[in-house]
Design an enzyme around this catalytic site. Structure first.
Site, short mmCIF file in Angstrom:
data_model
loop_
_atom_site.label_atom_id
_atom_site.label_comp_id
_atom_site.label_asym_id
_atom_site.label_seq_id
_atom_site.Cartn_x
_atom_site.Cartn_y
_atom_site.Cartn_z
N TYR A 173 0.85 -1.20 0.00
CA TYR A 173 0.00 0.00 0.00
C TYR A 173 0.88 1.25 0.00
O TYR A 173 0.67 2.18 -0.78
CB TYR A 173 -0.89 -0.05 1.25
CG TYR A 173 -1.70 1.19 1.53
CD1 TYR A 173 -2.84 1.48 0.79
CD2 TYR A 173 -1.35 2.05 2.57
CE1 TYR A 173 -3.61 2.61 1.07
CE2 TYR A 173 -2.11 3.17 2.86
CZ TYR A 173 -3.23 3.45 2.12
OH TYR A 173 -3.98 4.56 2.40
N LYS A 178 1.04 4.60 -2.50
CA LYS A 178 0.80 5.97 -2.04
C LYS A 178 2.04 6.83 -2.30
O LYS A 178 1.92 8.03 -2.60
CB LYS A 178 0.45 5.97 -0.54
CG LYS A 178 -0.96 5.45 -0.26
CD LYS A 178 -2.01 6.36 -0.91
CE LYS A 178 -3.42 5.94 -0.54
NZ LYS A 178 -4.45 6.73 -1.25
N1 NAP Z 1 -8.53 5.38 6.64
C1 NAP Z 1 -7.25 5.54 6.83
O1 NAP Z 1 -6.68 5.15 7.85
C2 NAP Z 1 -6.42 6.22 5.79
C3 NAP Z 1 -5.14 6.59 6.13
C4 NAP Z 1 -4.35 7.25 5.17
C5 NAP Z 1 -4.85 7.48 3.91
N2 NAP Z 1 -6.10 7.09 3.59
C6 NAP Z 1 -6.56 7.33 2.23
O2 NAP Z 1 -7.63 8.21 2.23
C7 NAP Z 1 -8.49 7.94 1.13
C8 NAP Z 1 -9.91 7.81 1.62
O3 NAP Z 1 -9.98 6.72 2.50
P1 NAP Z 1 -11.17 6.45 3.52
O4 NAP Z 1 -10.54 6.21 4.83
O5 NAP Z 1 -12.20 7.47 3.40
O6 NAP Z 1 -11.63 5.03 3.01
P2 NAP Z 1 -12.98 4.52 2.35
O7 NAP Z 1 -14.14 5.06 3.08
O8 NAP Z 1 -12.82 3.06 2.24
O9 NAP Z 1 -12.95 5.17 0.92
C9 NAP Z 1 -12.20 4.68 -0.15
C10 NAP Z 1 -13.08 4.75 -1.36
O10 NAP Z 1 -12.33 4.40 -2.52
C11 NAP Z 1 -13.25 3.86 -3.44
N3 NAP Z 1 -12.63 3.05 -4.47
C12 NAP Z 1 -11.82 1.99 -4.31
N4 NAP Z 1 -11.47 1.51 -5.50
C13 NAP Z 1 -12.07 2.29 -6.45
C14 NAP Z 1 -12.09 2.28 -7.86
N5 NAP Z 1 -11.42 1.40 -8.59
N6 NAP Z 1 -12.82 3.24 -8.48
C15 NAP Z 1 -13.51 4.15 -7.79
N7 NAP Z 1 -13.52 4.18 -6.45
C16 NAP Z 1 -12.81 3.26 -5.78
C17 NAP Z 1 -14.19 3.04 -2.60
O11 NAP Z 1 -15.40 2.97 -3.30
P3 NAP Z 1 -16.56 1.89 -2.97
O12 NAP Z 1 -17.38 2.54 -1.92
O13 NAP Z 1 -17.25 1.72 -4.24
O14 NAP Z 1 -15.87 0.66 -2.49
C18 NAP Z 1 -14.26 3.82 -1.30
O15 NAP Z 1 -15.43 4.57 -1.22
C19 NAP Z 1 -7.95 6.70 0.47
O16 NAP Z 1 -7.16 7.07 -0.65
C20 NAP Z 1 -7.07 6.12 1.53
O17 NAP Z 1 -6.02 5.35 0.98
C21 NAP Z 1 -6.91 6.48 4.51
#
Ligand code: NAP
Ligand code: FAD
Lengths: 441, 248
Positions: free
Chosen positions: B154, B158
């Protein structure tokens, strides 16, 4: 038609809060303006003067911007009648230089002399004499407007197109020249009457009572001090002949980048205290050079940079007579929330004219804020509500953050203006960031 | 147009179901954003955005279909007018174990997070250059700062996205377009559901608040919570033997 050379540039207003990129053209004559209008792309075109509007009025993101300062100079000047025809890119400073030695002065000047005639018309600027002489537009005898479709209109007062162009924020076309009626200037000095007031109530009372006895009148209110509304009332009238008319050059350049912190509360207090020291209690009369009276801030070049990287927001509103409590509320709230504006300017306005006119008979208040101040957005949205409820307005030439809904509430003749604009610019080629943000057209 | 207090009037979120994107949008709408577009994989499952007066459009968007990205950006602009703010929020956490062993799983993770991210950024950059203004928020991660044993698959994706976004930010600054790279730590969202929270764990709304501050300051990078910036300065400089022993 001449070729149009453009250069991509980031533009911002005097407050430096929003930046956008445009293809900038420097036309030197009306035919070059026409050529640049004809070549406007899908994101439209806009005239810009000296960029003294505080917000996004003179920007056109992704489009074309015609910087008009190349259309410079006095075309004809009748020293007998005081009628002058100038190119729209001429600054008021350059115009005054030419006319002052012959005993004439622009009928309306703003707080800086570095604005163009085109910008002064497009914002229908007000001076310290609005309560008596109206806005800049009232002294325009005729103007030439190039519409984006290529038509050249000679507009006269009384027509809808003239009324929509004066105060029209550049959205009806490009002004290329104007014929102005100047006022007699008996000398380069003003008889200035300075009155110290300890209370806002006292200021308001005095201004309501005898502003009309003076050609120019403005009050500086100290928003940080103990007694709300402590301030100085400055009145001016042209002094009789005697002294030579001179414009003092700008001095004291502000540092290029100053920490935004500099304008925190303590410095606000110091600033205000210094300002007040200029006057002892009571009323005093002195002779003041024109430039010092009209353009004190021009003495500090680049003072807008004092507000730091994030820039400066000026909130200027007008409320009608009877809405004095709104003024009090704005000043008190600014202080209570700790977001104090170091410079508060209060003055009386007379009636406004065009459908997009800012002016109305009443009181105008102008406050400066560091854009970085936390909570500023909510504070000013709150001011908008009170101002709109009181039937007042926010000044578009200063604005960078009003909302479309607030605009509609404040400018009831908006649709009338839009209708005229549509006739002049049926394709909607005249565009600005202000117009997009406020859904003006 | 975004106003002088950095308040966008329109926002499009790619990965519009993301909990972090939703938290940000709710804040922006409370602060005056009037039109929102949610670009999501499955428009039938579009999340409800509690009212607050903004118009909400839903668009179909698949990060993995890079050849559609320009069209999706154009569709968003058709709905919204100017794109004041774009949020690149989609992302997969993936399964480290599988990605280490299964080439297809590693490639799928990279395809969504890096290839999809970069392709969308280029489509957005082209649009915003022509528009002459705009801002792009890119959800990177602290995992981009140093590949760690526990999640380098991952982290590597990133890191690729993060590097591209930073360079793009430098390229677009003179064009009036602001790129903000966001590096959250552990955020309690559906992505991390069921995982043991890491130290300094935060929630989506706190991340949204940090993003708003970064937009206002025109920052190039923000960390959420901000203290992680200094933690990762240290982690980045740990000598390898010690770093291995810690098994982060
Ligand atoms: N949560 C953490 O701890 C954390 C930490 C650091 C960075 N981030 C980053 O922050 C961002 C948002 O994360 P979040 O925590 O809000 O997680 P989240 O709620 O799981 O959101 C990620 C979203 O990405 C969408 N997705 C995945 N594959 C896709 C594709 N091929 N096409 C279109 N959409 C796609 C998913 O859509 P579906 O609803 O359709 O599955 C999901 O809604 C992500 O980039 C994540 O890597 C998160
Ligand atoms: C220190 C300071 C003090 C000020 N004091 C006052 C004051 O006392 N009273 C007051 O009313 N205002 C005041 N202003 C505001 C200023 O007068 C207006 O913003 C004025 O419009 C600026 O003129 P400009 O030439 O710089 O125009 P710009 O700022 O470049 O443009 C302003 C508007 O005019 C339009 N425009 C410019 N040229 C043309 C043209 N040739 N044809 C068509 N449209 C055109 C632009 O499209 C834009 O909408 C002050 C500003 C400063 C910085």
């Amino acid at each position: 038609m001449p070729a149009v050379a453009s250069q991509t540039r980031l533009l911002s207003g005097w407050g430096r809060t929003t930046r956008s990129r445009a293809a900038v053209v420097h036309p030197r004559a009306a035919d070059e303006v026409s050529a640049a209008l004809a070549a406007a792309g899908p994101r439209g075109v806009l005239a810009r003067g000296l960029g003294r509007a505080y917000g996004d009025a003179a920007q056109n993101a992704g489009g074309r911007v015609l910087v008009m300062t190349g259309l410079q100079g006095v075309r004809t000047f009748d020293a007998g009648s005081g009628e002058v025809t100038v190119e729209a890119g001429t600054s008021l400073e350059a115009l005054a230089r030419v006319t002052m030695s012959r005993g004439w002065f622009p009928a309306v000047v703003p707080g800086t002399r570095f604005v163009t005639v085109g910008g002064a018309i497009a914002a229908d600027i007000h001076g310290k004499n609005h309560h008596r002489d109206g806005g800049f537009g009232r002294h325009v005898r005729a103007l030439t407007l190039l519409a984006p479709g290529g038509e050249c209109h000679r507009l006269l007062p009384g027509s809808d197109a003239f009324a929509a162009t004066v105060g029209g924020m550049g959205l009806t076309g490009v002004i290329v020249d104007a014929t102005l009626q100047l006022v007699r200037l008996p000398s380069g000095l003003l008889r200035e009457q300075v009155t110290r007031a300890e209370q806002l109530g006292e200021l308001l009372e005095r201004m309501a009572a005898d502003d009309d006895d003076h050609r120019y009148s403005v009050a500086w209110v100290d928003a940080a001090a103990g007694g709300l509304g402590r301030g100085l009332l400055l009145r001016g009238d042209h002094a009789a002949a005697g002294e030579a008319a001179t414009l003092r050059p700008a001095r004291l350049r502000a540092p290029r980048r100053a920490p935004g912190r500099l304008l925190g509360q303590p410095t606000v207090r110091i600033f205000n205290a210094l300002w007040l020291r200029r006057s002892r209690p009571g009323t005093h009369v002195r002779l003041t050079p024109l430039a010092a009276f009209f353009w004190p801030l021009d003495g500090v070049r680049g003072w807008n940079r004092l507000y730091g990287e994030r820039g400066l927001i000026q909130y200027q509103c007008v409320v009608p007579d009877g809405a004095e409590p709104v003024l009090r509320r704005i000043l008190a709230t600014g202080r209570r929330t700790g977001i104090v504006s170091p410079l508060v300017v209060l003055k009386r306005l007379g009636d406004g004219e065009g459908p997009l006119a800012f002016a109305m008979r009443g009181w105008t208040l102008a406050l400066d804020f560091r854009a970085a101040a936390p909570g500023l957005d909510r504070l000013l949205d709150g001011f908008d509500d009170w101002v709109a409820d009181a039937g007042g307005r926010v000044y578009l030439a200063k604005d960078a953050r009003l909302r479309p809904a607030a605009l509609r509430a404040m400018y009831p003749r908006l649709d009338e203006w839009r209708a005229t604009r549509e006739r002049l610019d049926p394709l909607g080629a005249m565009r600005s960031d202000l117009q997009r943000r406020l859904e003006l057209a | 147009m975004t106003d002088g207090l950095a308040r966008p009037q329109t926002v499009v979120a790619f990965g519009g179901n993301s909990d972090i994107a939703r938290a940000l949008i709710l804040r922006l709408v409370a602060n005056g954003t009037r039109h929102v577009a949610l670009a999501v994989r499955d428009p039938q499952r579009a999340p409800a955005l509690p009212g607050a007066g903004a118009r909400v459009d839903v668009l179909a968007f698949d990060a993995d279909a890079a050849d559609t990205h320009s069209a999706v950006v154009a569709e968003a602009a058709k709905r919204l007018g100017d794109l004041d703010l774009a949020v690149v929020a989609f992302g997969l956490l993936g399964d480290q174990e599988r990605a280490e062993r299964d080439p297809a799983a590693a490639a799928a993770l990279a395809r969504t997070n890096v290839v999809g991210g970069i392709s969308l950024l280029v489509a957005l950059a082209r649009h915003m250059r022509a528009q002459g203004h705009g801002a792009i928020v890119v959800l990177s991660s602290v995992a981009a700062e140093r590949p760690r044993r526990s999640n380098f698959a991952y982290g590597a994706t990133k890191a690729g996205l993060d590097a591209f976004a930073q360079g793009l930010g430098d390229a677009l600054a003179p064009e009036g377009v602001h790129v903000l790279v966001v590096r959250p730590g552990f955020v309690r969202t559906k992505m991390t559901a069921g995982l043991e929270p890491a130290p300094l764990a935060t929630d989506a709304d706190a991340v949204a608040r940090v993003i708003e501050g970064g937009l206002r300051r025109r920052a190039a990078t923000v960390w959420a919570p901000p203290a992680l910036r200094w933690v990762f300065v240290a982690v980045r400089h740990l000598p390898r033997p010690l770093f291995r022993r810690l098994g982060l």
